[in-house]
Design a protein around this motif. Structure first.
Motif, PDB file in Angstrom:
ATOM      1  N   MET A   1       0.829  -1.190   0.000  1.00  0.00           N
ATOM      2  CA  MET A   1       0.000   0.000   0.000  1.00  0.00           C
ATOM      3  C   MET A   1       0.869   1.246   0.000  1.00  0.00           C
ATOM      4  SD  MET A   1      -1.401   2.766   1.692  1.00  0.00           S
ATOM      5  CE  MET A   1      -1.114   2.519   3.460  1.00  0.00           C
ATOM      6  N   PHE A   2       0.522   2.189  -0.865  1.00  0.00           N
ATOM      7  CA  PHE A   2       1.179   3.494  -0.896  1.00  0.00           C
ATOM      8  C   PHE A   2       0.073   4.536  -0.919  1.00  0.00           C
ATOM      9  CE2 PHE A   2       3.245   6.991  -3.442  1.00  0.00           C
ATOM     10  CZ  PHE A   2       4.095   7.412  -2.434  1.00  0.00           C
ATOM     11  N   GLY A   3      -0.028   5.336   0.133  1.00  0.00           N
ATOM     12  CA  GLY A   3      -1.135   6.276   0.255  1.00  0.00           C
ATOM     13  C   GLY A   3      -0.684   7.711   0.329  1.00  0.00           C
ATOM     14  N   GLY A   4      -1.633   8.597   0.066  1.00  0.00           N
ATOM     15  CA  GLY A   4      -1.369  10.024   0.154  1.00  0.00           C
ATOM     16  C   GLY A   4      -2.510  10.802  -0.456  1.00  0.00           C
ATOM     17  N   SER A   5      -2.421  12.109  -0.350  1.00  0.00           N
ATOM     18  CA  SER A   5      -3.453  12.935  -0.988  1.00  0.00           C
ATOM     19  C   SER A   5      -3.151  13.144  -2.469  1.00  0.00           C
ATOM     20  CB  SER A   5      -3.553  14.290  -0.279  1.00  0.00           C
ATOM     21  OG  SER A   5      -2.338  15.014  -0.424  1.00  0.00           O
ATOM     22  N   PHE A   6      -1.855  13.124  -2.841  1.00  0.00           N
ATOM     23  CA  PHE A   6      -1.442  13.313  -4.243  1.00  0.00           C
ATOM     24  C   PHE A   6      -2.058  14.586  -4.816  1.00  0.00           C
ATOM     25  CE2 PHE A   6      -1.699   8.706  -3.404  1.00  0.00           C
ATOM     26  CZ  PHE A   6      -0.364   8.382  -3.531  1.00  0.00           C
ATOM     27  N   ASP A   7      -2.030  15.645  -4.027  1.00  0.00           N
ATOM     28  CA  ASP A   7      -2.709  16.892  -4.395  1.00  0.00           C
ATOM     29  C   ASP A   7      -1.719  18.041  -4.534  1.00  0.00           C
ATOM     30  OD1 ASP A   7      -4.684  18.756  -4.868  1.00  0.00           O
ATOM     31  OD2 ASP A   7      -5.107  19.090  -2.739  1.00  0.00           O
ATOM     32  N   PRO A   8      -1.058  18.138  -5.726  1.00  0.00           N
ATOM     33  CA  PRO A   8      -1.259  17.296  -6.905  1.00  0.00           C
ATOM     34  C   PRO A   8      -0.211  16.185  -6.994  1.00  0.00           C
ATOM     35  CG  PRO A   8       0.015  19.197  -7.524  1.00  0.00           C
ATOM     36  CD  PRO A   8      -0.258  19.328  -6.044  1.00  0.00           C
ATOM     37  N   LEU A   9      -0.416  15.320  -7.975  1.00  0.00           N
ATOM     38  CA  LEU A   9       0.564  14.287  -8.288  1.00  0.00           C
ATOM     39  C   LEU A   9       1.828  14.945  -8.833  1.00  0.00           C
ATOM     40  CD1 LEU A   9       0.955  11.136  -8.693  1.00  0.00           C
ATOM     41  CD2 LEU A   9       0.264  11.544 -11.066  1.00  0.00           C
ATOM     42  N   HIS A  10       3.003  14.451  -8.410  1.00  0.00           N
ATOM     43  CA  HIS A  10       4.255  14.939  -8.968  1.00  0.00           C
ATOM     44  C   HIS A  10       5.185  13.753  -9.235  1.00  0.00           C
ATOM     45  CE1 HIS A  10       6.100  14.410  -5.015  1.00  0.00           C
ATOM     46  NE2 HIS A  10       5.223  15.242  -4.471  1.00  0.00           N
ATOM     47  N   THR A  11       6.315  14.024  -9.859  1.00  0.00           N
ATOM     48  CA  THR A  11       7.207  12.940 -10.281  1.00  0.00           C
ATOM     49  C   THR A  11       7.803  12.190  -9.095  1.00  0.00           C
ATOM     50  OG1 THR A  11       9.015  14.547 -10.494  1.00  0.00           O
ATOM     51  CG2 THR A  11       7.776  13.991 -12.490  1.00  0.00           C
ATOM     52  N   GLY A  12       7.877  12.817  -7.928  1.00  0.00           N
ATOM     53  CA  GLY A  12       8.327  12.097  -6.739  1.00  0.00           C
ATOM     54  C   GLY A  12       7.367  10.977  -6.385  1.00  0.00           C
TER      55      GLY A  12
ATOM     56  N   GLU B   1       0.758  -7.139  -5.762  1.00  0.00           N
ATOM     57  CA  GLU B   1      -0.310  -6.164  -5.912  1.00  0.00           C
ATOM     58  C   GLU B   1       0.051  -4.917  -5.111  1.00  0.00           C
ATOM     59  OE1 GLU B   1      -4.424  -8.753  -6.351  1.00  0.00           O
ATOM     60  OE2 GLU B   1      -3.767  -8.122  -4.348  1.00  0.00           O
ATOM     61  N   LEU B   2      -0.074  -3.756  -5.747  1.00  0.00           N
ATOM     62  CA  LEU B   2       0.153  -2.506  -5.039  1.00  0.00           C
ATOM     63  C   LEU B   2      -1.131  -1.676  -5.086  1.00  0.00           C
ATOM     64  CD1 LEU B   2       2.028  -0.456  -3.595  1.00  0.00           C
ATOM     65  CD2 LEU B   2       2.432   0.554  -5.865  1.00  0.00           C
ATOM     66  N   TYR B   3      -1.604  -1.302  -3.913  1.00  0.00           N
ATOM     67  CA  TYR B   3      -2.775  -0.441  -3.824  1.00  0.00           C
ATOM     68  C   TYR B   3      -2.313   0.997  -3.570  1.00  0.00           C
ATOM     69  CZ  TYR B   3      -5.807  -4.510  -3.720  1.00  0.00           C
ATOM     70  OH  TYR B   3      -6.479  -5.656  -4.058  1.00  0.00           O
ATOM     71  N   VAL B   4      -2.625   1.869  -4.511  1.00  0.00           N
ATOM     72  CA  VAL B   4      -2.362   3.296  -4.341  1.00  0.00           C
ATOM     73  C   VAL B   4      -3.657   3.915  -3.830  1.00  0.00           C
ATOM     74  CG1 VAL B   4      -1.747   5.454  -5.476  1.00  0.00           C
ATOM     75  CG2 VAL B   4      -0.642   3.310  -6.175  1.00  0.00           C
ATOM     76  N   VAL B   5      -3.606   4.461  -2.627  1.00  0.00           N
ATOM     77  CA  VAL B   5      -4.821   4.953  -1.967  1.00  0.00           C
ATOM     78  C   VAL B   5      -4.803   6.477  -1.917  1.00  0.00           C
ATOM     79  CG1 VAL B   5      -6.231   4.898   0.120  1.00  0.00           C
ATOM     80  CG2 VAL B   5      -4.950   2.849  -0.591  1.00  0.00           C
ATOM     81  N   ILE B   6      -5.812   7.074  -2.525  1.00  0.00           N
ATOM     82  CA  ILE B   6      -5.951   8.530  -2.552  1.00  0.00           C
ATOM     83  C   ILE B   6      -6.816   8.968  -1.373  1.00  0.00           C
ATOM     84  CG2 ILE B   6      -6.785  10.514  -3.858  1.00  0.00           C
ATOM     85  CD1 ILE B   6      -6.496   8.754  -6.399  1.00  0.00           C
ATOM     86  N   SER B   7      -6.254   9.794  -0.510  1.00  0.00           N
ATOM     87  CA  SER B   7      -7.008  10.361   0.607  1.00  0.00           C
ATOM     88  C   SER B   7      -7.609  11.688   0.152  1.00  0.00           C
ATOM     89  CB  SER B   7      -6.086  10.574   1.815  1.00  0.00           C
ATOM     90  OG  SER B   7      -6.783  11.197   2.860  1.00  0.00           O
ATOM     91  N   TRP B   8      -8.899  11.858   0.380  1.00  0.00           N
ATOM     92  CA  TRP B   8      -9.547  13.085  -0.077  1.00  0.00           C
ATOM     93  C   TRP B   8     -10.571  13.578   0.934  1.00  0.00           C
ATOM     94  CZ3 TRP B   8     -14.835  13.645  -1.264  1.00  0.00           C
ATOM     95  CH2 TRP B   8     -15.579  12.478  -1.216  1.00  0.00           C
ATOM     96  N   CYS B   9     -10.828  14.869   0.860  1.00  0.00           N
ATOM     97  CA  CYS B   9     -11.855  15.482   1.695  1.00  0.00           C
ATOM     98  C   CYS B   9     -12.443  16.646   0.920  1.00  0.00           C
ATOM     99  CB  CYS B   9     -11.274  15.976   3.020  1.00  0.00           C
ATOM    100  SG  CYS B   9     -12.462  16.903   4.024  1.00  0.00           S
TER     101      CYS B   9
ATOM    102  N   MET C   1      -3.403  -1.024  -8.377  1.00  0.00           N
ATOM    103  CA  MET C   1      -4.823  -0.737  -8.206  1.00  0.00           C
ATOM    104  C   MET C   1      -4.983   0.572  -7.452  1.00  0.00           C
ATOM    105  SD  MET C   1      -4.527  -4.049  -8.816  1.00  0.00           S
ATOM    106  CE  MET C   1      -3.978  -4.720  -7.256  1.00  0.00           C
ATOM    107  N   ILE C   2      -5.976   1.355  -7.815  1.00  0.00           N
ATOM    108  CA  ILE C   2      -6.186   2.660  -7.186  1.00  0.00           C
ATOM    109  C   ILE C   2      -7.481   2.619  -6.382  1.00  0.00           C
ATOM    110  CG2 ILE C   2      -6.349   5.145  -7.561  1.00  0.00           C
ATOM    111  CD1 ILE C   2      -5.166   4.633 -10.389  1.00  0.00           C
ATOM    112  N   ARG C   3      -7.411   3.097  -5.174  1.00  0.00           N
ATOM    113  CA  ARG C   3      -8.591   3.197  -4.330  1.00  0.00           C
ATOM    114  C   ARG C   3      -8.653   4.611  -3.747  1.00  0.00           C
ATOM    115  NH1 ARG C   3      -9.062  -0.762  -6.793  1.00  0.00           N
ATOM    116  NH2 ARG C   3      -9.477  -2.902  -6.059  1.00  0.00           N
ATOM    117  N   MET C   4      -9.847   5.012  -3.309  1.00  0.00           N
ATOM    118  CA  MET C   4     -10.022   6.329  -2.695  1.00  0.00           C
ATOM    119  C   MET C   4     -10.661   6.186  -1.318  1.00  0.00           C
ATOM    120  SD  MET C   4     -11.047   8.859  -5.853  1.00  0.00           S
ATOM    121  CE  MET C   4     -12.455   7.935  -6.482  1.00  0.00           C
ATOM    122  N   VAL C   5     -10.168   6.977  -0.379  1.00  0.00           N
ATOM    123  CA  VAL C   5     -10.674   6.955   0.989  1.00  0.00           C
ATOM    124  C   VAL C   5     -10.970   8.390   1.414  1.00  0.00           C
ATOM    125  CG1 VAL C   5     -10.087   6.533   3.400  1.00  0.00           C
ATOM    126  CG2 VAL C   5      -9.519   4.822   1.675  1.00  0.00           C
ATOM    127  N   GLU C   6     -12.164   8.632   1.900  1.00  0.00           N
ATOM    128  CA  GLU C   6     -12.561   9.975   2.325  1.00  0.00           C
ATOM    129  C   GLU C   6     -12.290  10.173   3.814  1.00  0.00           C
ATOM    130  OE1 GLU C   6     -16.497  12.916   2.233  1.00  0.00           O
ATOM    131  OE2 GLU C   6     -16.702  10.767   1.854  1.00  0.00           O
TER     132      GLU C   6
END
Length: 355
Positions: free
Chosen positions: A9-20, A34-42, A68-73
């Motif tokens: 699992m690799f999570g973050g807000s990615f707000d915005p996404l950058h090359t890092g 399997e790698l789950y990229v989790v977008i945290s949002w509010c 795989m991409i997932r979103m968590v509020e």
């Protein structure tokens, strides 16, 4: 080839996404089945929507079939609020629930190294792996503050969102196409020419154009701008917009009320979707050059046509800066306005102006 970890699992807000972020996703994906990229949002906290960030990550990782991409509020309205007790713990519970299987590895940046935060949230069942944040020296905060100054760290899939758009307007033979091309050369970027030139040429002249030509002008110009922005270098220059095309539709369609109504509705709808960071209006104080496509009636009333275009711009609440004088004076004034309004200069070492 076997992977070191089954589920990561690799999570973050990615707000915005950058090359890092992309560097870390690539590394993490190479270590996991399997790698789950989790977008945290509010809602209300982010500078870019969760849908936008989802597509950015999706189109940066399509070639990585194990991502795989997932979103968590969450409900924290600020980053500072998220750092208060309870939010991180709830976020970890939500992430585990959305993944729905044991997480063998959790990936994060070295800015959290030594805090024990991720170990407390995901251990001992998950191993925490740190990636060196200093390797790609940028963060989302930097980009939010001054995107154009960190352009090299903005992935190509994100650049159309951040590219600034400069619109150049005016009546016929005021030097729009010349100025747009010259500015694109000066800022090492691209431009969008007036779509109406092609349809006019195809029709055999303005007097022979029909309503469908004007509809095409409106639609094609919009699409051309959207496509060009994807390949712009920080700034895009555009010759003519929907409001100006609406002026010409009144001029060319005359008493064809049905066609004029359709053209007006289409132009208004497109105008509502347009975003211009700077609008330059060229005054008709240079020589009128007849290139075979320009209307003689406009030549005879250049000031009146310019005034009517301005009236339309005012009606549709378009803020613009008028530029007159010689071609050199127009070019120099345009550069001054770009620096004043957008903060961008042609000399890269001078890019210290903030938004």
């Amino acid at each position: 080839m076997s992977m070191k970890y089954k589920t990561g699992m690799f999570g973050g807000s990615f707000d915005p996404l950058h090359t890092g972020h992309i560097h870390d996703i690539i590394r993490a994906a190479a270590m996991c089945r399997e790698l789950y990229v989790v977008i945290s949002w509010c809602r209300g906290r982010e500078s870019t929507s969760k849908e936008m960030r989802y597509r950015w990550i999706l189109n940066s990782t399509r070639h990585l079939s194990n991502v795989m991409i997932r979103m968590v509020e969450d409900q924290a309205l600020t980053k500072e609020e998220y750092d208060t007790p309870g939010y991180w713990e709830q976020g970890a519970r939500d992430i585990k629930a959305v993944i729905g299987k044991p997480i063998d590895a959790v990936f994060c940046g070295t800015d959290y190294l030594g805090t024990g935060r991720f170990e407390a949230l995901y251990g001992p069942e998950s191993q925490v792996i740190y990636f060196d944040r200093s390797e790609v020296p940028v963060c989302s905060t930097d980009i939010r503050a001054w995107a154009l100054g960190h352009w090299d760290y903005i992935p190509s899939v994100c650049r159309d969102y951040y590219a600034r758009r400069v619109l150049v307007l005016g009546s016929e033979s005021t030097g729009k196409s010349t100025l747009v091309r010259n500015l694109a050369l000066a800022y090492n970027t691209n431009y969008v020419s007036e779509a109406g030139r092609d349809t006019c040429d195809y029709a055999g002249g303005e007097d022979l154009m029909i309503a469908e030509d004007l509809y095409e002008n409106l639609l094609r110009q919009k699409i051309n701008v959207m496509e060009a922005a994807k390949h712009s270098n920080r700034i895009l220059f555009v010759d003519t917009d929907a409001v100006t095309t609406l002026f010409y539709s009144h001029f060319l369609l005359g008493d064809k009320q049905k066609e004029l109504t359709v053209c007006t509705k289409l132009a208004e709808a497109i105008h509502e979707t347009d975003r211009w960071d700077l609008v330059l209006f060229l005054e008709p104080d240079v020589e009128f050059i007849q290139d075979g496509t320009r209307n003689e009636k406009i030549r005879q009333d250049r000031e009146g046509c310019s005034l009517r275009i301005k009236e339309l711009l005012d009606r549709y609440r378009v803020k613009y800066h008028c530029i007159g004088g010689t071609y050199l004076e127009r070019f120099n004034r345009a550069k001054e306005l770009i620096q004043e309004q957008i903060g961008l200069v042609t000399v890269r070492s001078e890019e210290h102006t903030s938004e």
